[in-house]
Design a protein around this motif. Structure first.
Motif, short mmCIF file in Angstrom:
data_model
loop_
_atom_site.label_atom_id
_atom_site.label_comp_id
_atom_site.label_asym_id
_atom_site.label_seq_id
_atom_site.Cartn_x
_atom_site.Cartn_y
_atom_site.Cartn_z
N GLU A 185 -72.64 22.45 12.91
CA GLU A 185 -72.02 22.25 11.60
C GLU A 185 -71.02 23.34 11.21
O GLU A 185 -70.61 23.41 10.05
CB GLU A 185 -73.08 22.07 10.50
N GLN A 186 -70.59 24.15 12.16
CA GLN A 186 -69.60 25.20 11.86
C GLN A 186 -68.20 24.68 12.15
O GLN A 186 -67.57 25.05 13.14
CB GLN A 186 -69.90 26.47 12.68
N TYR A 187 -67.72 23.88 11.22
CA TYR A 187 -66.45 23.17 11.47
C TYR A 187 -65.21 24.05 11.29
O TYR A 187 -64.10 23.60 11.52
CB TYR A 187 -66.37 21.92 10.58
N ASP A 216 -66.89 16.07 3.85
CA ASP A 216 -67.10 17.08 2.80
C ASP A 216 -65.97 17.12 1.76
O ASP A 216 -66.25 17.17 0.58
CB ASP A 216 -67.41 18.47 3.37
N HIS A 217 -64.72 17.09 2.21
CA HIS A 217 -63.62 17.05 1.22
C HIS A 217 -62.36 16.61 1.93
O HIS A 217 -62.22 16.76 3.15
CB HIS A 217 -63.46 18.39 0.52
N PRO A 218 -61.40 16.03 1.17
CA PRO A 218 -60.21 15.47 1.81
C PRO A 218 -59.37 16.50 2.54
O PRO A 218 -58.62 16.16 3.45
CB PRO A 218 -59.43 14.84 0.65
N GLY A 219 -59.52 17.74 2.19
CA GLY A 219 -58.74 18.80 2.83
C GLY A 219 -58.93 18.84 4.34
O GLY A 219 -57.98 19.12 5.09
N SER A 235 -64.91 9.89 5.27
CA SER A 235 -66.16 9.81 4.51
C SER A 235 -66.79 8.41 4.53
O SER A 235 -66.52 7.60 5.45
CB SER A 235 -65.89 10.26 3.07
N SER A 236 -67.67 8.13 3.57
CA SER A 236 -68.37 6.84 3.50
C SER A 236 -68.69 6.57 2.05
O SER A 236 -68.69 7.49 1.23
CB SER A 236 -69.67 6.90 4.28
N ASP A 237 -68.97 5.31 1.75
CA ASP A 237 -69.27 4.98 0.36
C ASP A 237 -70.45 5.80 -0.18
O ASP A 237 -70.41 6.32 -1.28
CB ASP A 237 -69.50 3.46 0.18
N ILE A 238 -71.49 5.95 0.65
CA ILE A 238 -72.69 6.64 0.15
C ILE A 238 -72.43 8.14 -0.05
O ILE A 238 -72.93 8.75 -1.00
CB ILE A 238 -73.91 6.38 1.06
N GLN A 243 -71.44 12.65 -3.84
CA GLN A 243 -70.65 13.78 -4.35
C GLN A 243 -70.20 13.55 -5.79
O GLN A 243 -70.31 14.43 -6.63
CB GLN A 243 -69.42 13.99 -3.45
N LYS A 244 -69.70 12.35 -6.05
CA LYS A 244 -69.15 12.05 -7.38
C LYS A 244 -70.26 12.03 -8.44
O LYS A 244 -70.10 12.56 -9.54
CB LYS A 244 -68.43 10.69 -7.31
#
Ligand code: MG
Ligand code: MG
Ligand code: MG
Ligand code: MG
Ligand code: MG
Ligand code: MG
Lengths: 255, 255, 255, 255, 255, 255
Positions: A185-187, A216-219, A235-238, A243-244
């Motif tokens: 997970e160290q992207y 995680d984020h659009p960036g 991402s995905s709907d879930i 997040q939202k």
């Protein structure tokens, strides 16, 4: 309903989609309002079976939003079932050798040929008669063969995997790749970034579409688009809902 | 599974929830991570039928997240079905007269009594024998009777509606209310704000919980929480997804 | 598939059934092994909707096990939908007046007649033309009209309710009846026993089938069979499972 | 997705559809290949509930094939639910009086207005403020209000029923009409033909679309099209299959 | 939701469960009232697919009742899908060799590692880096790896099978075992009892949980509990219903 | 429910069926009215999963219409699941070697035997003990093992494939066979006809039932029935609907 996603990519366009896990009947309104080119249906990890996938493929297909299905393993039988159900693209997970790629191409580009005859053809594609070749090309026009590249062994054999005739696109699995690199997970790790960069560049230089999945984020997406990513699965709907919900309720709770 | 939402409100706590429209099996993970007190299942507008509502009520109920169901009309039969299915709160839409409220209280607080005997009791609740009264109180403990106040006639009769014994909460429907006020969707209009304020204050002064549904941004909720709203139903999964998809893909597309 | 349950009753046979709440595909094996004459599908209290009821009616009907459906309220529209779905008997809950009975008979015996013409016919059944009468009799042959008698007002009007032409059977609801008698769940109370006895005797003397629903133990059924009950609806799959699970695990846990 | 069926009719085109009873995911291929303008979803007689109707409405709607839903009775709540689910046309069965028509128009053309305010408006439609009127017109643009005319009382009041502002189309129910005329299923009877002819002519002269449902053979449709029928609802998937299965197996069995 | 079943076993407790085959929404009430520790979902023999298993896993998991899933064959892909769906334990049927066990451990304890890297690790588990090891241990905490031992070859290799690191429990399949011993369904045969006794004792001496499935009567379970069985999977909903229906209707019919 | 299809064939009768792809609850009425002996459920190409197949098997089985299931590949695990679900016949697609046939016979005739013991038995069926043999024969009585012969390699090995003990029937796949013969979809080509004729004759001479699937018109079936085809699988619901819709709407549109 002509299959148009491959054509968009061939025309040099970026294509945009998200992973859809819900079968709620009105969901398509949300997807349509975001003007997506495709939806990604992940039957590797998400509980969606053939009935649901078929219904979703027909629904999104009818709306001109291409359904791309990840199958649970590189199984040609399952790939054919998903195409029968209306999938436009098939993503095969955790590809690590040429034999797997050949089987996927066989299912996606030479369907309904099977058995011994298909094996011969995959070993020497030049041998197929023109009439049969035309028939199969027409039968499978627009089908997209996508490989999930998500491990060090896959990275090391990337040239061989991509050079199997019939491969259209690569999809990088960052979670699995980070584990295979022993940096879970160290992207942002330099090793991770270096490997991804090499995959992206190699794919584009060989005229294959390429994507990478981040939630995680659009960036993260925009960064890799700059490097050449053109098959954007974000991402995905879930995950977006999670997040939202969290962000907005934090604001509300603090009031 | 003891029903606990009413108790939380009685203890002076605010309760938080969102409208859930999807039956995707892993959805509950998103809801749980937002630490919600309840989910709102809107069978007035959302295509969810009894089988789905029952499954969702059992699921969220098992996780300690109270299911609150809006029925399509103030129909006591439907209210009882939803309680049988596991609903903890029942929201009756577009209430405009005392008879409707009585029928709702009858279904939610005196179930399974029905027919002529129930009519008598609702006209004169003092007449019920202590043993039967205890039986019914125990049978329906924790059930929440919620009224949707969403029109001028309802607003004008609010005192009478709230004074029917057994009403627990009010839920303001801003869309319908704005139409009834002839200022469609003008949620910042002084007339709209005045009416909402009066409803909120009246409810709290009569010791009823009160909520209002907004989906555009969390700021609308926080504003009304300041005025006294304590039953917070914020947005819905599909609206949150629509907004987040749009926001994030705008960022990605601009790259 | 000829409807045969009414014929069995007319031939003086007792008929046996249980309430089925599960749609599990192999469930029919359990039902078949108990050699039941009918299954009782309770859409008043159990979350089963029209799709599920239709599938169950077709399944049990195909196996020669008559589907009997309780509708949520004495609504003729709903009764017709259940017959369209394959129901053989319709049970209308909480009947308390003759108008309700007439509407049920109209739906179950004169379908598809509706509207003003049906109202006329129900007020004076002698007025129907022979050709139309034959058509309707043939159209609805084998349909069973059952009334739920479960309150004091219903008991007091029993003669009138039973004398509406077209009523075939009565089903006593002990839970509701005990509440209406103000002796909740006291099924051994002399008042309860007296009322049930009178209903059973009256039904049989008027040549109507009669049943009563108990779930605690088979002894309650056998007792009332002796009194004349011939339409035996015993317990439900979920109640039988609850009891058996509890009994057997008590033995196992004590080891 | 703009609603286009009403526009086609207004442009003087005939529109073609069939009744679909199956939710099989690939069914849409059969419908699409017949180039239909709409599908008819009959929730009066066919076991399809809200979840299925919503999924079918979204699917066919996405493919540009308008979903027209018959509701089980002229219930405005149910009409609104079907529009929320994506229906483009609402067919209300067995209409026999003006009050029913007004309620249907209220649900289909003035949604989401409800309660007392809607009642006032339906009694005097001139009274609505211009801003609200525009809002409602825009909200409900393309919605089609269809009346099922299928009895003698309806026929006798046809002028009044059609003159309620907002009615778009009439659908003749031949089975019910033949019963109401006391000539069950005699669709070639002169009395039947005379009544149908009068209804068709009256509808077209008042600029309403008109259809009639037959399933026995296409000749019945062509005959009435000549008389003016322009909203062609022909047969159903299950009836077409039944006939074709029977015809083809007769040929095969005789070999 | 922390996974707690393995901890209960480690703490020396017996755990109790039954096989659930029905998805009826209110079923969980029966299961809860029997205070079970887990439910057994048998996708080898029972028609339950991924959507249903996921819904059941989330439901029972939310209620603190651990879902244990038998997969149709020792397929690591399927094992991972069930864990993604919310399973706490995975039971692999008809295990007969060490390679199968390794693949199961790989899927259940080292997920999401796959491909060549996982093969290396399973052949020499000492080789994994501490950071990755911790990551995987955390990722899969609470997952239970259960082996179905149900044949003579399995019995003969039992030591090797149990000694693969990561195995938590054994589940004896009496039906298959009796066939493999050539004494079909003779569960009181001395040969059968001897083999079961040896398996039970060996498992407990190696600190593995052990269970055996019987459905005829609770006495069989209590007998083997005395011998050391501590993972009690007793009967199934459909078998319990079949027996109880039969027993109670026998009493009723004899009246 | 005794399995009777194999007996009908043994008695020299032709058996008739069609492919059913829809789960619509009332569909069985259409099938029943055509007096079919069996339904063909094609899980190779049609989106039907285990839950749907189980429901359809139980439904048609209850009506005395034998369910025959094509599995997606010659996988013994899947064959057993379909038998557990209620299938009477199992059709394995694209059979090309004896090993595949043995595995199918193992699953269909020796279930529930598995693993090493089954492998031994399939290599030398004489070795099985009489008691176990009887047990298995009884356990699997009526099960039908059908092979899909649809390629040149299969045709060339037909004798060997048919001579595996336990094979009951052959089903010719014309589409795949025409591709394998390099004459795609040329079902009137002399080469195609010659090969089919040889397969049909060989099957009947070896006392195996034989069928071939055509959907274009009944004439193709009658022609091959004359040659000896006795297991008639004609067309599918969706193909029949597609043709009938198109034919009838052509007539209607031309009016
Ligand atoms: Mg991956
Ligand atoms: Mg509202
Ligand atoms: Mg009752
Ligand atoms: Mg009608
Ligand atoms: Mg086994
Ligand atoms: Mg084939």
């Amino acid at each position: 309903m002509a299959k148009k996603l491959l054509k968009k990519l061939a025309d040099g366009k970026r294509v945009y989609g998200t992973c859809i896990t819900s079968t709620a009947p009105l969901w398509i309104k949300a997807v349509r309002s975001a003007r997506l080119d495709f939806v990604f249906l992940d039957t590797e990890h998400v509980p969606l079976e053939r009935m649901e996938v078929a219904a979703l493929c027909q629904l999104y297909g009818a709306a001109g939003i291409a359904p791309v299905v990840r199958i649970p393993s590189p199984d040609p039988i399952r790939a054919c079932q998903m195409l029968d159900a209306g999938a436009e693209g098939i993503l095969a997970p955790y590809i690590e050798n040429v034999e797997q790629v050949r089987e996927m191409v066989g299912a996606i580009k030479y369907r309904p040929l099977k058995g011994e005859r298909l094996k011969q053809l995959l070993n020497n594609s030049g041998s197929v008669e023109p009439e049969l070749k035309d028939y199969l090309a027409n039968y499978n026009r627009g089908n997209i063969c996508m490989l999930n590249i998500e491990s060090v062994p896959a990275f090391e054999k990337l040239d061989d995997l991509l050079d199997v005739e019939g491969v259209d696109a690569v999809f990088i699995g960052p979670h699995d790749l980070s584990l295979s690199l022993r940096i879970p997970e160290q992207y942002d790790h330099p090793k991770f970034e270096e490997v991804v960069k090499l995959i992206v560049h190699k794919c584009r230089s060989k005229n294959k579409a390429v994507g990478i999945h981040f939630s995680d984020h659009p960036g993260r997406q925009t960064k890799w688009i700059t490097e050449g990513v053109n098959f954007i699965i974000y991402s995905s709907d879930i995950m977006l809902l999670t997040q939202k919900l969290s962000d907005d309720f934090n604001i509300i709770r603090e009031s």
